[in-house]
Design a protein around this motif. Structure first.
Motif, PDB file in Angstrom:
ATOM      1  N   SER A 167       0.925  -1.178  -0.221  1.00 15.54           N
ATOM      2  CA  SER A 167       0.057  -0.018   0.105  1.00 15.54           C
ATOM      3  C   SER A 167       0.922   1.304   0.049  1.00 15.54           C
ATOM      4  N   VAL A 168       0.262   2.358  -0.334  1.00 17.83           N
ATOM      5  CA  VAL A 168       0.938   3.556  -0.051  1.00 17.83           C
ATOM      6  C   VAL A 168       0.559   4.534   0.821  1.00 17.83           C
ATOM      7  N   PHE A 169       1.324   4.759   1.848  1.00 16.55           N
ATOM      8  CA  PHE A 169       0.932   5.432   3.149  1.00 16.55           C
ATOM      9  C   PHE A 169       1.263   6.773   3.169  1.00 16.55           C
ATOM     10  N   GLY A 170       0.605   7.750   3.596  1.00  9.87           N
ATOM     11  CA  GLY A 170       1.191   9.274   3.291  1.00  9.87           C
ATOM     12  C   GLY A 170       0.868   9.602   4.857  1.00  9.87           C
ATOM     13  N   LEU A 171       2.125  10.584   5.397  1.00  5.79           N
ATOM     14  CA  LEU A 171       2.276  10.835   6.642  1.00  5.79           C
ATOM     15  C   LEU A 171       2.356  12.450   6.517  1.00  5.79           C
ATOM     16  N   LEU A 172       1.213  13.185   6.969  1.00 10.47           N
ATOM     17  CA  LEU A 172       0.835  14.591   6.564  1.00 10.47           C
ATOM     18  C   LEU A 172       1.270  15.294   7.919  1.00 10.47           C
ATOM     19  N   GLY A 173       1.876  16.471   7.849  1.00 12.94           N
ATOM     20  CA  GLY A 173       1.916  17.310   9.012  1.00 12.94           C
ATOM     21  C   GLY A 173       2.632  18.562   8.694  1.00 12.94           C
ATOM     22  N   PRO A 174       2.369  19.608   9.640  1.00 17.87           N
ATOM     23  CA  PRO A 174       3.282  20.978   9.175  1.00 17.87           C
ATOM     24  C   PRO A 174       4.786  20.719   9.520  1.00 17.87           C
ATOM     25  N   ASN A 175       5.597  21.715   9.484  1.00 14.42           N
ATOM     26  CA  ASN A 175       6.998  21.954   9.649  1.00 14.42           C
ATOM     27  C   ASN A 175       7.031  21.394  11.086  1.00 14.42           C
ATOM     28  N   GLY A 176       8.036  20.627  11.251  1.00 16.08           N
ATOM     29  CA  GLY A 176       8.557  20.276  12.693  1.00 16.08           C
ATOM     30  C   GLY A 176       7.526  19.367  13.210  1.00 16.08           C
TER      31      GLY A 176
END
Ligand SMILES: Nc1ncnc2c1ncn2[C@@H]1O[C@H](COP(=O)(O)OP(=O)(O)OP(=O)(O)O)[C@@H](O)[C@H]1O
Ligand SMILES: [Mg+2]
Length: 313
Positions: free
Chosen positions: A30-39
């Protein structure tokens, strides 16, 4: 089947909890995405999974190997595009020499090396540049070369930290297509850090939103959209007395907010599937002439911002 399983994965830098008890499961292929702002802790996660850093607490399984007990095996089955991917190439060596060097390092069988390099460079449209020094390539081309390097030893797991950040839209699209085709064809598992919400929305099966080292939300793209839909914005355009329409709308208990324009209202409605017809009926009964009642197009971006806003409280 879980190909990447983190268990309370944590990293402290002095007092800072860069990553705090993160539990993630990424299914094989699968393709997993980890999203989040800087830091947020995205690169720290990648560095822990690629065994460049050691966790302060918790651990993770990569394939059948534990990152603490078996880091060498983990590196064998993992391809990494680090955050500063293009800086980890040897600038005075050519594109080809860089890949040859790393292929040897990764123990790619000698007889397979030329073909593998040609295939990857051709795919990334770098074959013409094979004799250019890595240090003299453009940033985007260096990033493509770093991607070739991550794929050289046909790793089962790919950790890509912002893989398209330096690429032009066409190259970025190509990389997205590559990721999808590899995941499908070879069952490779992708773990992608990104700021690019539309990209993540397009290619990832599951997404997690990370902020200040903690997972705020996780789910499939459609689950996340579903959550967003529980509270949806609508545009109601009318002909006639806008104040009357505003009064009818704002007196409904399921209406969370109303913004009034010249001939339209922007209304946030809880559980719209249940409540919209009621609202429409009440407006018609009050003699309001509705010319449009439309859902505002919502994206993952709205959800992301909403979740992060909630995280600040
Ligand atoms: N080697 C280090 N020493 C001290 N603090 C660090 C170190 N590496 C990261 N940090 C801190 O840990 C936190 C998480 O950083 P990280 O690089 O993982 O964030 P990120 O989500 O990748 O951000 P970006 O989107 O900017 O790449 C930040 O506050 C950062 O300053
Ligand atoms: Mg980062």
């Amino acid at each position: 089947m879980g190909e990447i399983i983190t268990n309370q994965l944590s990293k402290r830098f002095g007092e800072l909890k860069a990553l705090n008890r993160v539990d993630i499961v990424v299914q094989r292929g699968s393709v997993f995405g980890l999203l989040g702002p800087n830091g947020a802790g995205k690169s720290t996660t990648t560095r822990l999974l690629s065994t460049v850093l050691k966790p302060s607490f918790g651990t993770a399984q990569m394939g059948e190997f534990d990152i603490i007990e078996n880091p060498v095996k983990v590196r064998e089955i993992t391809g990494v595009l680090p955050e500063e991917g293009s800086h980890t190439l040897y600038p005075s060596m050519t594109a080809y020499q860089n890949l040859e060097y790393f292929a040897n390092l990764y123990d790619v069988p000698d007889e397979e090396i030329p073909e593998r390099i040609e295939e990857l460079l051709t795919f990334m449209e770098l074959w013409e540049r094979k004799d250019d020094k890595a240090g003299e390539l453009s940033t985007g081309n260096r990033q493509r070369l770093a991607l070739c390097r991550a794929l050289l030893h046909k790793p089962k797991i790919l950790l890509l930290d912002e893989p398209t950040s330096a690429l032009d839209p066409i190259a970025a699209k190509r990389v997205r297509e590559l990721i999808l085709s590899l995941a499908k064809k070879y069952g490779q598992t992708f773990f992608i850090n990104s700021h690019n919400l539309s990209e993540v929305q397009r290619i990832c099966d599951r997404i997690a939103i990370l902020d200040e080292g903690q997972i705020l939300l996780t789910g499939t793209t459609s689950e996340l959209r579903q959550k967003l839909r529980a509270k949806q914005e609508f545009v109601i355009r009318i002909v006639g007395d806008i104040k009357k329409a505003e009064f009818v709308v704002s007196s409904q208990h399921f209406v969370e907010s109303v913004k009034t324009g010249v001939d339209s209202l922007l209304v946030t409605i809880e559980n719209p599937t249940e409540n919209n017809s009621q609202l429409m009926r009440d407006l018609l009964n009050a003699g309001v002439n509705i010319v449009e009642f439309a859902e505002e197009e919502a994206s993952l971006e709205d959800l992301y911002l909403e979740v992060l806003k909630g995280g600040d409280n």
